[in-house]
Design a protein around this motif. Structure first.
Motif, PDB file in Angstrom:
ATOM      1  N   LYS A  75       0.842  -1.198   0.000  1.00 58.96           N
ATOM      2  CA  LYS A  75       0.000   0.000   0.000  1.00 58.96           C
ATOM      3  C   LYS A  75       0.880   1.252   0.000  1.00 58.96           C
ATOM      4  N   GLU A  76       1.947   1.230   0.770  1.00 58.53           N
ATOM      5  CA  GLU A  76       2.890   2.352   0.804  1.00 58.53           C
ATOM      6  C   GLU A  76       3.564   2.543  -0.559  1.00 58.53           C
ATOM      7  N   LEU A  77       3.910   1.451  -1.210  1.00 59.42           N
ATOM      8  CA  LEU A  77       4.518   1.543  -2.535  1.00 59.42           C
ATOM      9  C   LEU A  77       3.559   2.189  -3.536  1.00 59.42           C
ATOM     10  N   MET A  78       2.286   1.843  -3.444  1.00 54.09           N
ATOM     11  CA  MET A  78       1.296   2.462  -4.330  1.00 54.09           C
ATOM     12  C   MET A  78       1.186   3.959  -4.049  1.00 54.09           C
ATOM     13  N   ALA A  79       1.206   4.335  -2.788  1.00 50.62           N
ATOM     14  CA  ALA A  79       1.159   5.758  -2.431  1.00 50.62           C
ATOM     15  C   ALA A  79       2.408   6.476  -2.929  1.00 50.62           C
ATOM     16  N   ASP A  80       3.555   5.834  -2.797  1.00 48.43           N
ATOM     17  CA  ASP A  80       4.803   6.412  -3.313  1.00 48.43           C
ATOM     18  C   ASP A  80       4.695   6.670  -4.814  1.00 48.43           C
ATOM     19  N   SER A  81       4.107   5.738  -5.535  1.00 50.21           N
ATOM     20  CA  SER A  81       3.978   5.890  -6.983  1.00 50.21           C
ATOM     21  C   SER A  81       3.188   7.142  -7.345  1.00 50.21           C
ATOM     22  N   SER A  82       2.154   7.429  -6.572  1.00 49.33           N
ATOM     23  CA  SER A  82       1.347   8.610  -6.887  1.00 49.33           C
ATOM     24  C   SER A  82       2.085   9.905  -6.559  1.00 49.33           C
ATOM     25  N   ALA A  86       6.852  11.132 -12.083  1.00 52.21           N
ATOM     26  CA  ALA A  86       7.528  10.748 -13.314  1.00 52.21           C
ATOM     27  C   ALA A  86       7.714   9.252 -13.456  1.00 52.21           C
ATOM     28  N   GLY A  87       7.438   8.490 -12.439  1.00 51.38           N
ATOM     29  CA  GLY A  87       7.643   7.049 -12.497  1.00 51.38           C
ATOM     30  C   GLY A  87       6.797   6.365 -11.450  1.00 51.38           C
ATOM     31  N   GLY A  88       6.950   5.059 -11.362  1.00 51.60           N
ATOM     32  CA  GLY A  88       6.173   4.337 -10.382  1.00 51.60           C
ATOM     33  C   GLY A  88       6.687   2.932 -10.161  1.00 51.60           C
ATOM     34  N   TRP A  89       6.165   2.310  -9.116  1.00 49.43           N
ATOM     35  CA  TRP A  89       6.521   0.947  -8.746  1.00 49.43           C
ATOM     36  C   TRP A  89       5.619  -0.020  -9.461  1.00 49.43           C
ATOM     37  N   GLU A  90       6.201  -1.112  -9.951  1.00 50.85           N
ATOM     38  CA  GLU A  90       5.458  -2.174 -10.610  1.00 50.85           C
ATOM     39  C   GLU A  90       5.989  -3.516 -10.149  1.00 50.85           C
ATOM     40  N   ILE A  91       5.163  -4.525 -10.321  1.00 50.18           N
ATOM     41  CA  ILE A  91       5.603  -5.900 -10.102  1.00 50.18           C
ATOM     42  C   ILE A  91       5.762  -6.535 -11.473  1.00 50.18           C
ATOM     43  N   ASN A  95       9.580  -9.653  -9.199  1.00 48.19           N
ATOM     44  CA  ASN A  95      10.430  -8.513  -8.890  1.00 48.19           C
ATOM     45  C   ASN A  95       9.627  -7.230  -8.681  1.00 48.19           C
ATOM     46  N   LEU A  96      10.085  -6.429  -7.739  1.00 44.17           N
ATOM     47  CA  LEU A  96       9.605  -5.065  -7.595  1.00 44.17           C
ATOM     48  C   LEU A  96      10.537  -4.206  -8.432  1.00 44.17           C
TER      49      LEU A  96
END
Length: 136
Positions: A75-82, A86-91, A95-96
């Motif tokens: 959930k924190e990773l999704m918030a970080d993405s927003s 310019a970029g975002g976290w994906e699986i 791999n992250l």
């Protein structure tokens, strides 16, 4: 069509081309005292998000194995993405990864170099959270 190899050469970045035709760039994170590096992948071919759409270049780096990430952190990773814009976290598989997709039109060597630096430092910061080793 953007010439990734030419842009990497202009940016004076060393790279290897993998079996998929992608460019593997190992970035030295100079601000780190322990000599950390981060592998960044630049797609070898521009891609289209939709048929007849604009071409884009995909730049990414592995930060961690998803098995090493506590479930509560996603959930924190999704918030970080927003927040990153310019970029975002994906699986990707197991791999992250941190990824930036940028329009190929008008992409120059300086911009590509900045994107690669951004991807490398962002992925490495997250790698430090989940591993004591410099594995990526």
């Amino acid at each position: 069509m953007v010439d990734i190899e030419n842009l990497l050469d202009e940016a004076e970045l060393s790279y290897e081309i993998d079996d998929d035709g992608d460019y593997n760039v190992v970035m030295s994170l100079d601000d780190e005292e322990d000599g950390r590096t981060q592998l960044v992948i630049v797609s070898g071919q521009a891609q289209q998000a939709v048929e007849d759409g604009e071409d884009f270049v995909h730049v990414w780096s592995k930060a961690a194995d998803i098995s090493d990430i506590p479930t509560r952190d996603f959930k924190e990773l999704m918030a970080d993405s927003s927040q990153l814009g310019a970029g975002g976290w994906e699986i990707a598989g197991d791999n992250l990864i941190f990824t930036v997709k940028t329009l190929a039109a008008g992409l120059d060597s300086e911009s590509l170099n900045e994107i690669i630096d951004f991807v490398a430092s962002t992925a490495d910061q997250k790698e430090l959270e989940y591993s004591d080793e410099d594995v990526n």
